[in-house]
Design an enzyme around this catalytic site. Structure first.
Site, PDB file in Angstrom:
ATOM      1  N   VAL A 227      73.633   7.025  94.975  1.00 50.17           N
ATOM      2  CA  VAL A 227      73.433   6.544  93.603  1.00 50.17           C
ATOM      3  C   VAL A 227      72.237   7.244  92.968  1.00 50.17           C
ATOM      4  CG1 VAL A 227      72.997   4.545  92.146  1.00 50.17           C
ATOM      5  CG2 VAL A 227      74.467   4.312  94.150  1.00 50.17           C
TER       6      VAL A 227
ATOM      7  N   LEU B 114      63.931  10.760 103.164  1.00 45.82           N
ATOM      8  CA  LEU B 114      65.089  11.326 103.861  1.00 45.82           C
ATOM      9  C   LEU B 114      65.477  10.533 105.108  1.00 45.82           C
ATOM     10  CD1 LEU B 114      64.404  15.171 103.571  1.00 45.82           C
ATOM     11  CD2 LEU B 114      65.817  13.721 102.084  1.00 45.82           C
TER      12      LEU B 114
ATOM     13  N   ASP C 266      57.148   8.838 101.452  1.00 43.65           N
ATOM     14  CA  ASP C 266      57.559   7.439 101.495  1.00 43.65           C
ATOM     15  C   ASP C 266      56.909   6.709 100.325  1.00 43.65           C
ATOM     16  OD1 ASP C 266      57.608   4.527 102.341  1.00 43.65           O
ATOM     17  OD2 ASP C 266      58.626   5.440 104.049  1.00 43.65           O
ATOM     18  N   ILE C 267      57.652   5.795  99.696  1.00 42.96           N
ATOM     19  CA  ILE C 267      57.082   5.075  98.552  1.00 42.96           C
ATOM     20  C   ILE C 267      55.977   4.114  98.971  1.00 42.96           C
ATOM     21  CG2 ILE C 267      59.149   5.306  97.121  1.00 42.96           C
ATOM     22  CD1 ILE C 267      59.686   2.296  97.796  1.00 42.96           C
TER      23      ILE C 267
ATOM     24  N   PHE D 256      65.407   3.597  93.471  1.00 39.99           N
ATOM     25  CA  PHE D 256      66.584   3.379  94.304  1.00 39.99           C
ATOM     26  C   PHE D 256      66.254   3.306  95.792  1.00 39.99           C
ATOM     27  CE2 PHE D 256      67.911   5.627  90.491  1.00 39.99           C
ATOM     28  CZ  PHE D 256      68.976   4.845  90.055  1.00 39.99           C
TER      29      PHE D 256
ATOM     30  N   ASN E 293      60.547  -2.416 104.108  1.00 42.70           N
ATOM     31  CA  ASN E 293      61.000  -1.254 103.351  1.00 42.70           C
ATOM     32  C   ASN E 293      61.340  -1.572 101.895  1.00 42.70           C
ATOM     33  OD1 ASN E 293      61.491   1.344 105.158  1.00 42.70           O
ATOM     34  ND2 ASN E 293      61.936  -0.441 106.410  1.00 42.70           N
TER      35      ASN E 293
ATOM     36  N   TYR F 147      68.875  -8.906 103.046  1.00 44.43           N
ATOM     37  CA  TYR F 147      68.911  -7.808 102.081  1.00 44.43           C
ATOM     38  C   TYR F 147      68.769  -8.349 100.661  1.00 44.43           C
ATOM     39  CZ  TYR F 147      71.092  -4.465  98.885  1.00 44.43           C
ATOM     40  OH  TYR F 147      71.367  -3.657  97.817  1.00 44.43           O
TER      41      TYR F 147
ATOM     42  N   LEU G 261      83.328   0.029 102.559  1.00 46.46           N
ATOM     43  CA  LEU G 261      84.767  -0.077 102.773  1.00 46.46           C
ATOM     44  C   LEU G 261      85.561   1.152 102.342  1.00 46.46           C
ATOM     45  CD1 LEU G 261      87.223  -1.714 103.632  1.00 46.46           C
ATOM     46  CD2 LEU G 261      87.221  -2.791 101.359  1.00 46.46           C
TER      47      LEU G 261
END
Length: 325
Positions: free
Chosen positions: A12, A33, A51-52, A73, A92, A141, A188
């Site tokens: 995305v 990555l 890394d953010i 994202f 994360n 999540y 899926l």
């Protein structure tokens, strides 16, 4: 505008980054990555491997590039995994995003479009789900994303921080040269297409006793290009508005069995099915109402038919493995 896209080496994020550049924006991608791929990076985007959670790197980047806004994202996205290792999702997705927000506040970057999720709603009381529905995630999540939304609401209230939170459902389909590929794959449509390609023997259906027409979960599939357009509209709208919350979906849902049938029609392949028990944390039905973003920003999906979404993904997956071979 000069935009940072976190997670821009992903499916995305990379699609949105490319669309931003197509519309004349300057893009810098920040990605560690861990799940992204260099092949997903748009050719002309600047790339910073970081890394953010590294606030110093972000602050230096925001100041050096005079960044105008951030598209965020970067996140772990597997609901099933989050029910086994919730701690890594809070680290994360929630804690690392706080570092990003602190870097933005410290450098005066005051425009964020946040990739949220329909999982913040949990098991909805009614569908289609509207943005004012109760927020009761059923997996870690969704909770990790809801924590970010709560942080954003407070930063908006106290600091006037401008943000858009886009809650979307199952993203699918492909655009030219860019499609859905996760390692390992858990979504899926690419899994079903793997069966058609002969890369796996069958597709697993988790739960066939849900209160739905055929007993399998219902999900709202949104084409990645339609989703990317919504992000650009939200970014532009933050020029005049300071807080936006939108669902993004095609407005109707499809069962797991309907997705399998669509793939059979599109590919012409028989796709064997193995039925498995339900997975913990999976709501029976998730369908979005996107009326709000349609009324306020004029957005509507161009890919509303499931077969069209699956067909675009099928074309890309065939090209992907031809190239790989």
């Amino acid at each position: 505008m000069r935009i940072v896209v976190t997670g821009g080496a992903g499916y995305v994020g990379g699609t949105v980054a490319q669309l931003l550049m197509d519309h004349g924006h300057e893009v810098t991608i920040v990605d560690n990555l861990c799940h992204g791929h260099r092949s997903m990076l748009p050719a002309k985007a600047e790339f910073v491997e970081a890394d953010i959670a590294d606030r110093t790197v972000l602050e230096d980047l925001f100041q050096a590039k005079k960044i105008d806004g951030v598209m965020h994202f970067a996140a772990l996205i597997e609901a099933g995994e989050s029910m086994k290792k919730p701690e890594i999702y809070f680290r994360n997705n929630s804690a690392s995003t706080l570092s990003l927000l602190e870097a933005m506040l410290a450098t005066g970057v005051n425009r964020l479009v946040f990739s949220s999720t329909a999982a913040v709603y949990g098991e909805p009381e009614k569908t289609p789900i509207i943005e004012t529905a109760p927020l009761r995630p059923t997996n870690a999540y969704g909770e990790s994303k809801l924590l970010v939304e709560q942080m954003l609401a407070w930063l908006n209230r106290i600091h006037g921080f401008r943000y858009a939170s886009l809650r979307y459902f199952n993203v699918a389909g492909a655009v030219e040269g860019r499609g859905e590929a996760h390692e390992p794959e858990s979504h899926l449509i690419p899994l079903v297409l793997d069966v058609a390609l002969g890369r796996r023997k069958s597709i697993k259906i988790f739960g066939s006793d849900y209160p739905t027409p055929d007993g399998t979960c219902i999900r709202d599939y949104i084409h990645v290009h339609d989703l990317a357009r919504a992000h650009l509209l939200a970014l532009e709208a933050l020029g005049s508005r300071d807080r936006l919350i939108y669902n993004i979906g095609n407005g109707r849902g499809f069962t797991v069995r309907e997705v399998v049938e669509s793939a059979r029609r599109v590919t012409g392949h028989a796709i064997p099915v193995d039925e498995e028990p339900r997975r913990p944390g999976d709501p029976a039905v998730l369908i979005a109402s996107s009326e709000k973003i349609g009324e306020e920003l004029g957005w509507k999906p161009e890919y509303a038919k499931l077969d069209d979404i699956v067909e675009s993904a099928w074309k890309w997956h065939q090209q992907r493995y031809q190239v790989a071979g």
